[in-house]
Scaffold this motif. Structure first.
Motif: not given
Length: 176
Positions: A58-72
């Motif tokens: 959640e922090i990676k996605i929301n604060l660091l703008k990591v692509d959620e699809e890449v994590i999935k």
């Protein structure tokens, strides 16, 4: 902090103290230990602006703008996430350089990624570099090795992107 990391911290100080360049961290499995190593040296407040411990996706996605699809698709333990964490830290912390670490230090892992797999990245806005560690030393040793490797990677990157200094003079390095 071990002696080797203290030496690396002093080397970072020598590179950044008077350069007006700044650094920040984005850490997951290292839980802020890279930032701790960087700031263990007096004077680090002149170039270290802060760190983000992004233990959750959640922090990676929301604060660091990591692509959620890449994590999935690949889990948070992959090269793309490590590099996106660097880019996100540079933006969020307004720094010249950032270093990141994401991995499974142990004991658990997921998505087919082995325990001891840790991705480290560093860079600036224009360029990033990364490396993968495959460790099997137990959680504490895995984390300590990741921190040490992150410091080495960061120092190497900065040395290759900053002019050398002798006293107050900038020295142009040329290959002959």
């Amino acid at each position: 902090m071990d002696f080797e990391n203290k030496v690396l911290s002093k080397e970072l100080l020598a590179l950044l103290y008077e350069s007006n360049k700044t650094v920040g961290t984005a850490e997951s499995c290292t839980s802020g230990l890279i930032a701790s190593v960087i700031t263990a040296i007096p004077g680090s407040s002149d170039y270290f602006k802060g760190g983000i411990v992004s233990y959750s996706d959640e922090i990676k996605i929301n604060l660091l703008k990591v692509d959620e699809e890449v994590i999935k698709e690949k889990t948070a333990v992959c090269e793309e996430v490590a590099i996106q964490m660097v880019k996100g830290a540079i933006e969020a912390l307004n720094v010249d350089y950032a270093v990141s670490a994401t991995g499974f230090a142990g004991p658990g892992a997921e998505g087919g990624v082995s325990v001891g797999t840790i991705w480290i990245a560093c860079g600036n806005k224009e360029e990033q570099t990364s490396t993968m560690l495959s460790l099997d030393e137990g959680r504490e040793k895995n984390v300590n090795q990741a921190v040490h490797s992150a410091m080495l990677l960061l120092l190497d990157f900065i040395k290759n992107h900053e002019p050398a200094r002798v006293g107050d003079e900038v020295v142009e390095l040329t290959a002959e």
